[in-house]
Write an enzyme that holds these catalytic residues in place. Sequence first.
Site, PDB file in Angstrom:
ATOM      1  N   HIS A 144       0.833  -1.202   0.000  1.00  0.00           N
ATOM      2  CA  HIS A 144       0.000   0.000   0.000  1.00  0.00           C
ATOM      3  C   HIS A 144       0.869   1.254   0.000  1.00  0.00           C
ATOM      4  O   HIS A 144       0.635   2.187  -0.782  1.00  0.00           O
ATOM      5  CB  HIS A 144      -0.905  -0.021   1.242  1.00  0.00           C
ATOM      6  CG  HIS A 144      -1.669   1.239   1.458  1.00  0.00           C
ATOM      7  ND1 HIS A 144      -2.968   1.411   1.023  1.00  0.00           N
ATOM      8  CD2 HIS A 144      -1.329   2.399   2.074  1.00  0.00           C
ATOM      9  CE1 HIS A 144      -3.384   2.619   1.361  1.00  0.00           C
ATOM     10  NE2 HIS A 144      -2.409   3.233   2.001  1.00  0.00           N
ATOM     11  N   GLU A 145       1.885   1.286   0.846  1.00  0.00           N
ATOM     12  CA  GLU A 145       2.731   2.468   0.948  1.00  0.00           C
ATOM     13  C   GLU A 145       3.593   2.650  -0.300  1.00  0.00           C
ATOM     14  O   GLU A 145       3.773   3.770  -0.783  1.00  0.00           O
ATOM     15  CB  GLU A 145       3.608   2.379   2.205  1.00  0.00           C
ATOM     16  CG  GLU A 145       2.830   2.395   3.507  1.00  0.00           C
ATOM     17  CD  GLU A 145       1.981   3.643   3.676  1.00  0.00           C
ATOM     18  OE1 GLU A 145       2.376   4.720   3.182  1.00  0.00           O
ATOM     19  OE2 GLU A 145       0.901   3.552   4.301  1.00  0.00           O
ATOM     20  N   HIS A 148       1.678   4.357  -3.045  1.00  0.00           N
ATOM     21  CA  HIS A 148       1.622   5.815  -2.947  1.00  0.00           C
ATOM     22  C   HIS A 148       2.825   6.446  -3.639  1.00  0.00           C
ATOM     23  O   HIS A 148       2.698   7.459  -4.339  1.00  0.00           O
ATOM     24  CB  HIS A 148       1.609   6.243  -1.478  1.00  0.00           C
ATOM     25  CG  HIS A 148       0.270   6.163  -0.817  1.00  0.00           C
ATOM     26  ND1 HIS A 148      -0.869   6.761  -1.330  1.00  0.00           N
ATOM     27  CD2 HIS A 148      -0.109   5.570   0.346  1.00  0.00           C
ATOM     28  CE1 HIS A 148      -1.887   6.545  -0.518  1.00  0.00           C
ATOM     29  NE2 HIS A 148      -1.455   5.808   0.503  1.00  0.00           N
ATOM     30  N   GLU A 201      -6.112   6.743  -1.585  1.00  0.00           N
ATOM     31  CA  GLU A 201      -6.036   5.609  -0.670  1.00  0.00           C
ATOM     32  C   GLU A 201      -6.569   4.342  -1.331  1.00  0.00           C
ATOM     33  O   GLU A 201      -5.993   3.261  -1.187  1.00  0.00           O
ATOM     34  CB  GLU A 201      -6.821   5.911   0.607  1.00  0.00           C
ATOM     35  CG  GLU A 201      -6.118   6.856   1.549  1.00  0.00           C
ATOM     36  CD  GLU A 201      -4.846   6.263   2.112  1.00  0.00           C
ATOM     37  OE1 GLU A 201      -4.873   5.129   2.595  1.00  0.00           O
ATOM     38  OE2 GLU A 201      -3.805   6.944   2.057  1.00  0.00           O
TER      39      GLU A 201
END
Length: 269
Positions: A144-145, A148, A201
Amino acid sequence: MSKLYPIPTLLAALLLAGCQAVNTTSGGTVGVDRKQYMFSMLSTEQVNQMYAQSYQQTVSEAKSQGVLENSTPIAKRVNRIARDLIAEVGAFRPDAAQWNWEVNVIDSPELNANAGPGGKIIFYTGLIEKLNLTDDEIAAVMGHEIAHALREHGREAMSKAYGVQLATQVGSALGVGDGSLQLANLGVQYLMTLPNSRGNENEADLIGLELAARAGYDPNAAISLWKKMSAAGGSAPPEFLSTHPSSGSRIEALQATIPKVMPLYRQAE
């Protein structure tokens, strides 16, 4: 006779002239293909350099305080999982394979992790220890990070901030009152910044899910991860005013996407 344009129209035209439409990553199996608008005078390299300086400061402070972990079992786990996921970033963004990736673990009770512009990763031990995360769940967070960073969500957010600043400066020059500008800024915040932040997100969730699957980590761990996060978070703000999707809607979106990436996971096993 020259045509007179309303001030809001003129401001919008100026903002659009300063932005360029890009798509920082390929869509992947999960199909993330939203066009992003970046401020043309704010390059990827500039953002990466600014973040790298902040990152090194954080790492240096942690080292001076004796909380930077390099050889502990948690640090070894995090670095191993990071190597696995970084090896798969080319599926979304080939140039990211050549980024100067860095991974650091900080001994802190914070339930937090971050992968900033240019591939600078920080994990806090509290996230792993307090939630008793498995390797698959660590991969879900890290994917997930990393997503980004691949999507340059930081640069995108800065571009919006630059846009608001430019609109304020131009509006003042055109004689728009402070009250009107405050109203415009409030509108930008609720109609532009917050919805896109929630969208960012969601994009990170989906791309992270695919990265983890490609690296051989069970995508279903994303569900158990967010259930743990929800239980640890206590009362949360209403989703409408939050920059993060609520745990319920996030889990629903992940559950709907997992079947798309399971073949990648099975292939990687």
